[in-house]
Design an enzyme around this catalytic site. Structure first.
Site, PDB file in Angstrom:
ATOM      1  CG  ASN A 210      -0.243  -0.039   2.504  1.00 54.25           C
ATOM      2  OD1 ASN A 210       0.437   0.915   2.862  1.00 54.25           O
ATOM      3  ND2 ASN A 210      -0.356  -1.152   3.233  1.00 54.25           N
ATOM      4  CG  ASP A 279      -7.184  -5.101   6.121  1.00 51.94           C
ATOM      5  OD1 ASP A 279      -6.750  -5.035   7.295  1.00 51.94           O
ATOM      6  OD2 ASP A 279      -7.711  -4.128   5.544  1.00 51.94           O
ATOM      7  CE  LYS A 289       9.129 -11.786 -13.574  1.00 58.47           C
ATOM      8  NZ  LYS A 289       9.982 -11.163 -14.571  1.00 58.47           N
ATOM      9  N   PRO A 305      -3.782 -11.659  10.525  1.00 58.52           N
ATOM     10  CG  PRO A 305      -1.877 -11.992  11.808  1.00 58.52           C
ATOM     11  CD  PRO A 305      -2.429 -12.210  10.435  1.00 58.52           C
ATOM     12  CG  ASP A 306      -7.030  -6.194  13.666  1.00 55.94           C
ATOM     13  OD1 ASP A 306      -6.256  -5.523  14.391  1.00 55.94           O
ATOM     14  OD2 ASP A 306      -7.924  -5.672  12.964  1.00 55.94           O
ATOM     15  CB  ILE A 307      -1.061  -6.413  14.727  1.00 58.50           C
ATOM     16  CG1 ILE A 307      -0.547  -7.354  13.633  1.00 58.50           C
ATOM     17  CG2 ILE A 307       0.012  -6.171  15.780  1.00 58.50           C
ATOM     18  CD1 ILE A 307       0.474  -6.737  12.695  1.00 58.50           C
ATOM     19  CG  PHE A 323      -3.316   5.919  13.114  1.00 57.37           C
ATOM     20  CD1 PHE A 323      -2.567   5.758  14.270  1.00 57.37           C
ATOM     21  CD2 PHE A 323      -3.227   7.115  12.417  1.00 57.37           C
ATOM     22  CE1 PHE A 323      -1.750   6.777  14.730  1.00 57.37           C
ATOM     23  CE2 PHE A 323      -2.411   8.143  12.859  1.00 57.37           C
ATOM     24  CZ  PHE A 323      -1.665   7.979  14.018  1.00 57.37           C
ATOM     25  CE  LYS A 337     -11.351   0.389  10.124  1.00 57.00           C
ATOM     26  NZ  LYS A 337     -10.622   1.088   9.115  1.00 57.00           N
ATOM     27  CE  LYS A 341      -9.384  -3.016  13.761  1.00 53.05           C
ATOM     28  NZ  LYS A 341      -8.182  -3.049  12.946  1.00 53.05           N
TER      29      LYS A 341
HETATM   30  O1  PMT Z   1       2.710   6.394   6.352  1.00 53.24           O
HETATM   31  P1  PMT Z   1       2.142   7.684   5.786  1.00 53.24           P
HETATM   32  O2  PMT Z   1       2.359   7.809   4.301  1.00 53.24           O
HETATM   33  O3  PMT Z   1       2.595   8.898   6.558  1.00 53.24           O
HETATM   34  O4  PMT Z   1       0.545   7.615   5.979  1.00 53.24           O
HETATM   35  C1  PMT Z   1      -0.021   7.604   7.252  1.00 53.24           C
HETATM   36  C2  PMT Z   1      -1.193   6.608   7.357  1.00 53.24           C
HETATM   37  C3  PMT Z   1      -2.330   7.073   6.451  1.00 53.24           C
HETATM   38  C4  PMT Z   1      -0.743   5.203   6.952  1.00 53.24           C
HETATM   39  C5  PMT Z   1      -1.641   6.587   8.869  1.00 53.24           C
HETATM   40  O5  PMT Z   1      -2.033   7.876   9.244  1.00 53.24           O
HETATM   41  C6  PMT Z   1      -2.774   5.604   9.106  1.00 53.24           C
HETATM   42  O6  PMT Z   1      -3.943   5.895   8.926  1.00 53.24           O
HETATM   43  N1  PMT Z   1      -2.424   4.348   9.522  1.00 53.24           N
HETATM   44  C7  PMT Z   1      -3.375   3.231   9.671  1.00 53.24           C
HETATM   45  C8  PMT Z   1      -3.657   2.644   8.316  1.00 53.24           C
HETATM   46  C9  PMT Z   1      -4.616   1.463   8.378  1.00 53.24           C
HETATM   47  O7  PMT Z   1      -4.226   0.367   8.123  1.00 53.24           O
HETATM   48  O8  PMT Z   1      -5.819   1.760   8.829  1.00 53.24           O
HETATM   49  P2  PMT Z   1      -7.022   0.664   8.937  1.00 53.24           P
HETATM   50  O9  PMT Z   1      -8.240   1.516   9.175  1.00 53.24           O
HETATM   51  O10 PMT Z   1      -7.025  -0.251   7.803  1.00 53.24           O
HETATM   52  O11 PMT Z   1      -6.648  -0.153  10.240  1.00 53.24           O
HETATM   53  C10 PMT Z   1      -7.123   0.180  11.541  1.00 53.24           C
HETATM   54  C11 PMT Z   1      -6.068  -0.074  12.589  1.00 53.24           C
HETATM   55  O12 PMT Z   1      -5.808  -1.461  12.713  1.00 53.24           O
HETATM   56  C12 PMT Z   1      -4.729   0.561  12.311  1.00 53.24           C
HETATM   57  O13 PMT Z   1      -4.241   1.040  13.554  1.00 53.24           O
HETATM   58  C13 PMT Z   1      -3.874  -0.577  11.800  1.00 53.24           C
HETATM   59  O14 PMT Z   1      -2.488  -0.396  12.126  1.00 53.24           O
HETATM   60  C14 PMT Z   1      -4.446  -1.757  12.545  1.00 53.24           C
HETATM   61  N2  PMT Z   1      -4.363  -3.019  11.841  1.00 53.24           N
HETATM   62  C15 PMT Z   1      -5.007  -3.208  10.658  1.00 53.24           C
HETATM   63  C16 PMT Z   1      -4.973  -4.449  10.044  1.00 53.24           C
HETATM   64  C17 PMT Z   1      -4.239  -5.490  10.653  1.00 53.24           C
HETATM   65  N3  PMT Z   1      -4.170  -6.690  10.087  1.00 53.24           N
HETATM   66  N4  PMT Z   1      -3.607  -5.272  11.805  1.00 53.24           N
HETATM   67  C18 PMT Z   1      -3.639  -4.080  12.410  1.00 53.24           C
HETATM   68  O15 PMT Z   1      -3.043  -3.893  13.471  1.00 53.24           O
END
Ligand code: PMT
Length: 406
Positions: A210, A279, A289, A305-307, A323, A337, A341
């Site tokens: 991403n 995700d 390849k 897994p959702d960390i 975030f 969320k 979570k």
């Molecule tokens: O890195 P930059 O270019 O500066 O951009 C910043 C950012 C946009 C990446 C940052 O501000 C941000 O939003 N980070 C979270 C991105 C994200 O994955 O959001 P989400 O809504 O999909 O996930 C929700 C939360 O679950 C996040 O805290 C994520 O770290 C966590 N997560 C998600 C999936 C997963 N499998 N495990 C997780 O821990």
């Protein structure tokens, strides 16, 4: 909000060739929103003009306490009270000696005696003068009295010699000033922080990834160190330097991030998930390849897994901040969320827009917690991170966690 918003800095300039660098220092301090009052010794005016510093600081430069005009506008005792910090840069050997002996034979030395503000010096002199036992003894005594010594640096000198005695560069002095005003509110606390993207391999040369650049997470790591925290930064592949004082662990995949978080999280007080974790990952990673000999291929993806949710679900979780990156209905989805979570706080941002979010230098956040919320408007990620760390610190101490002093 900028780093030095409203801070009142009295910049004392003494006689030395490094005085020419104070023009840049004043510019940097002003750019960080500090108010700067320059006070010069007579010798300093031989190296840089008061007019230059007046223009850059926006304030009349003070030189002499026998000038009735200056004293009428703001007396020297009021000036000593006005300062949140007195920074002497450059601090000559002569001025350090006068400071050590408590002389008050010009405006600047008098202000140093009359102030209750912290005093910092940036020594600058010929290397032999710096190494002279008299200067060394003065420096030691000043430090014992709580006066800070920022520098000197070593290197090539204006006199042609090489050695210790160069004034720190203006940017390094600015960093010291910012640190001086940082709260240290997280001193003694440990933070584990994830940042950047993950890369989920399809074959040895391709991956699902991403747009996360790591800028937001690395700015947070920097701000957390400024607040005095011990920071473990678990980062996906990004091309950013490690902020000073941060322990960095590099990973590629969500599984590696999960494993490293599990190894570090036990010791932490606060966990912040800023990483954009994939995700889903390909169910099978091809060992070679994949050839382009078919019109279509299918990739079967398996949920990662959702960390963040795993950390929040622990028996004794740290204060947990997630975030939320959303392209629409930001607050509504972020609140979902937060509840799903079971995290203490969510910082939500709009992504995929012209401004803010992934890759950009600026961002805006809506921060949500049980019973409260706060909008942090569009700002440089460095400054936004400081505001978020202030908020996290407030909530961390307000909730079940004891204050530092209790
Ligand atoms: O890195 P930059 O270019 O500066 O951009 C910043 C950012 C946009 C990446 C940052 O501000 C941000 O939003 N980070 C979270 C991105 C994200 O994955 O959001 P989400 O809504 O999909 O996930 C929700 C939360 O679950 C996040 O805290 C994520 O770290 C966590 N997560 C998600 C999936 C997963 N499998 N495990 C997780 O821990």
């Amino acid at each position: 909000m900028l780093e030095l918003d409203g801070k009142q800095i009295l910049l004392g300039i003494t006689g030395g060739i490094a005085a020419y660098k104070t023009a840049e220092l004043v510019r940097l301090l002003r750019k960080s929103n500090a108010q700067v009052q320059v006070v010069m010794t007579r010798a300093a005016t031989e190296f840089i003009t008061p007019l230059t510093l007046q223009t850059l600081s926006g304030r009349t430069v003070r030189q002499d306490f026998f000038d009735p005009n200056d004293e009428a506008s703001i007396g020297h005792i009021d000036l000593a009270r006005w300062a949140d910090l007195i920074l002497i840069a450059p601090a000559s050997a002569d001025f350090m000696a006068r400071l050590t002996h408590g002389l008050a034979n010009d405006l600047l030395s008098t202000l140093c005696l009359a102030t209750t503000a912290p005093i910092a010096t940036a020594p600058a002199m010929n290397q032999q003068m710096w190494l002279n036992p008299a200067t060394q003894a003065n420096a030691k005594l000043l430090q014992e009295r709580g006066i800070k010594l920022w520098g000197p640096d070593a290197g090539e000198q204006a006199c042609g010699e090489t050695g210790p005695g160069r004034m720190l560069e203006p940017s390094a002095l600015l960093a010291h000033v910012v640190k001086q005003f940082s709260s240290q509110a997280l001193a003694g606390r440990c933070v584990v922080l994830t940042a950047g993207p993950t890369q989920e391999p399809i074959d040895p040369v391709r991956f699902i990834g991403n747009r996360s650049s790591g800028k937001m997470g690395f700015a947070l790591a920097h701000a957390l160190v400024e607040a005095g925290a011990k920071v473990y930064l678990i980062s996906g592949p990004v091309s950013l330097p490690t902020p000073p004082g941060v322990v960095r662990i590099n990973i590629n995949t969500a599984a590696e991030m999960q494993q490293n978080v599990a190894e570090q999280v036990d010791k932490c007080d606060i966990f912040i998930a800023c990483a954009a974790v994939a995700d889903y990952r390909p169910e099978i990673t091809a060992s070679q390849k994949i050839k382009k000999n078919q019109d279509q291929i299918e990739l079967i993806l398996t949920r990662n897994p959702d960390i963040l949710a795993e950390v929040a679900a622990r028996a004794a979780p740290p204060f947990t901040v997630g975030f939320a990156a959303e392209t629409e209905r930001v607050t509504e989805y972020a609140e979902e969320k937060r509840k799903l979570k079971r995290v203490d706080m969510v910082a939500a941002n709009l992504v995929g827009a012209k401004q803010g979010g992934f890759e950009k230098d600026e961002n805006a956040l809506t921060v949500l917690w049980e019973g409260g919320s706060k909008n942090l408007p569009m700002a440089k990620k460095e400054n936004l991170a400081r505001s978020l760390v202030t908020l996290i610190t407030e909530r961390y101490y307000a909730e079940k966690h004891p204050t530092k002093d209790s």
